[in-house]
Structures are given as C-alpha cells and as structure tokens.
Design a protein around this motif. Sequence first.
Motif, PDB file in Angstrom:
ATOM      1  N   ASN A 227      39.580   9.229 -16.446  1.00 13.35           N
ATOM      2  CA  ASN A 227      37.752   9.086 -17.070  1.00 13.35           C
ATOM      3  C   ASN A 227      37.388  10.462 -16.497  1.00 13.35           C
ATOM      4  OD1 ASN A 227      35.595   8.481 -18.015  1.00 13.35           O
ATOM      5  ND2 ASN A 227      36.343   6.672 -18.691  1.00 13.35           N
TER       6      ASN A 227
ATOM      7  N   ALA B 204      30.928   7.548 -11.347  1.00 17.47           N
ATOM      8  CA  ALA B 204      30.755   5.525 -10.990  1.00 17.47           C
ATOM      9  C   ALA B 204      30.708   5.364  -9.753  1.00 17.47           C
ATOM     10  CB  ALA B 204      31.931   5.584 -11.471  1.00 17.47           C
TER      11      ALA B 204
ATOM     12  N   GLN C 142      25.829   5.036 -12.548  1.00 21.51           N
ATOM     13  CA  GLN C 142      26.806   6.537 -12.586  1.00 21.51           C
ATOM     14  C   GLN C 142      25.871   7.292 -12.348  1.00 21.51           C
ATOM     15  OE1 GLN C 142      29.807   5.684 -15.191  1.00 21.51           O
ATOM     16  NE2 GLN C 142      29.441   8.285 -14.768  1.00 21.51           N
TER      17      GLN C 142
ATOM     18  N   ALA D 152      23.602   1.096 -14.174  1.00 20.04           N
ATOM     19  CA  ALA D 152      24.073   1.220 -14.935  1.00 20.04           C
ATOM     20  C   ALA D 152      24.203  -0.162 -15.321  1.00 20.04           C
ATOM     21  CB  ALA D 152      25.542   1.786 -15.462  1.00 20.04           C
ATOM     22  N   LEU D 153      24.237  -0.837 -13.590  1.00 19.13           N
ATOM     23  CA  LEU D 153      24.732  -2.345 -14.431  1.00 19.13           C
ATOM     24  C   LEU D 153      24.770  -2.811 -13.123  1.00 19.13           C
ATOM     25  CD1 LEU D 153      26.760  -4.659 -16.191  1.00 19.13           C
ATOM     26  CD2 LEU D 153      28.200  -3.645 -15.140  1.00 19.13           C
TER      27      LEU D 153
ATOM     28  N   LEU E 281      35.288  -5.884 -16.277  1.00 18.36           N
ATOM     29  CA  LEU E 281      33.985  -5.122 -15.974  1.00 18.36           C
ATOM     30  C   LEU E 281      34.844  -3.754 -17.768  1.00 18.36           C
ATOM     31  CD1 LEU E 281      33.668  -3.663 -12.115  1.00 18.36           C
ATOM     32  CD2 LEU E 281      31.776  -3.950 -14.777  1.00 18.36           C
ATOM     33  N   VAL E 282      35.755  -3.758 -17.036  1.00 12.76           N
ATOM     34  CA  VAL E 282      37.092  -2.730 -18.363  1.00 12.76           C
ATOM     35  C   VAL E 282      36.793  -3.370 -19.381  1.00 12.76           C
ATOM     36  CG1 VAL E 282      39.347  -2.014 -18.883  1.00 12.76           C
ATOM     37  CG2 VAL E 282      38.792  -2.268 -16.499  1.00 12.76           C
TER      38      VAL E 282
ATOM     39  N   LEU F 216      34.059  -5.336 -20.608  1.00 12.70           N
ATOM     40  CA  LEU F 216      32.543  -4.123 -21.398  1.00 12.70           C
ATOM     41  C   LEU F 216      33.037  -3.057 -21.744  1.00 12.70           C
ATOM     42  CD1 LEU F 216      29.716  -5.648 -20.559  1.00 12.70           C
ATOM     43  CD2 LEU F 216      29.514  -4.352 -18.495  1.00 12.70           C
ATOM     44  N   SER F 217      33.307  -2.153 -21.271  1.00 11.72           N
ATOM     45  CA  SER F 217      32.958  -1.089 -20.765  1.00 11.72           C
ATOM     46  C   SER F 217      34.383  -0.484 -22.573  1.00 11.72           C
ATOM     47  CB  SER F 217      34.081   0.102 -20.157  1.00 11.72           C
ATOM     48  OG  SER F 217      35.204  -0.075 -19.949  1.00 11.72           O
ATOM     49  N   ASN F 218      34.958  -1.569 -22.590  1.00 12.96           N
ATOM     50  CA  ASN F 218      36.313  -1.216 -23.495  1.00 12.96           C
ATOM     51  C   ASN F 218      35.714  -2.088 -25.456  1.00 12.96           C
ATOM     52  OD1 ASN F 218      38.805  -0.409 -25.059  1.00 12.96           O
ATOM     53  ND2 ASN F 218      39.821  -2.465 -23.505  1.00 12.96           N
TER      54      ASN F 218
END
Length: 91
Positions: free
Chosen positions: A18, A24, A47, A52-53, A77-78, A80-82
């Motif tokens: 990614n 990040a 980021q 970003a968070l 975290l994953v 949240l981004s997913n």
Amino acid sequence: MLQNGQHLTTVLQGFAGNPLAAKASVTVTAVQFTSPTTAQVTYNLCQSGTPALPNAKGQAVLENGTWKVSDTTLCALVALSNGGKAVPGCS
C-alpha cells in the motif's frame, strides 16, 4: 514489533503493498504502564507528516523482553481503515 505478527501475515503484506502505508508514521506522545507487561499508549498516526489520527489510544505488550504493539491495536486500526470489515488474522 507486533504481538502475534505471525498470525497477521496477510495484514502486514497488505501494508507492504500500500503506497499510503509507506507515507504513514506514528509518534508516541504518552505511555501509561497498566501492569508489568502492558501499557496504554497515546500516539499520533500521521500521513506524510500530517496527523491523520491525533491522540489515538492503543496498547503495548511485553513479550520475551520486547515491547510490541498489541495485535488488538493493529486490528482496530486496520478495521477502521477497512470500513469496519473483518480483517484476516484478527479475531
């Protein structure tokens, strides 16, 4: 270092491919030890250097003399981004 990293290979491989993950970074702003083997960690997920968070909370665990990011923190975290979808390797 990641707790149970061997069970999260799919997630880690996804990060490796990614381009956003390459930009990040994390800055730890506070650590509160909650036991001899666990700690509550406050951090800023950035980021390209921009938060970003900000002031995110997570856990660290001590395993075999090494402090590691807890698998629950990474999985949260994953997810949240997913968009909240299930993540392979996360329970």
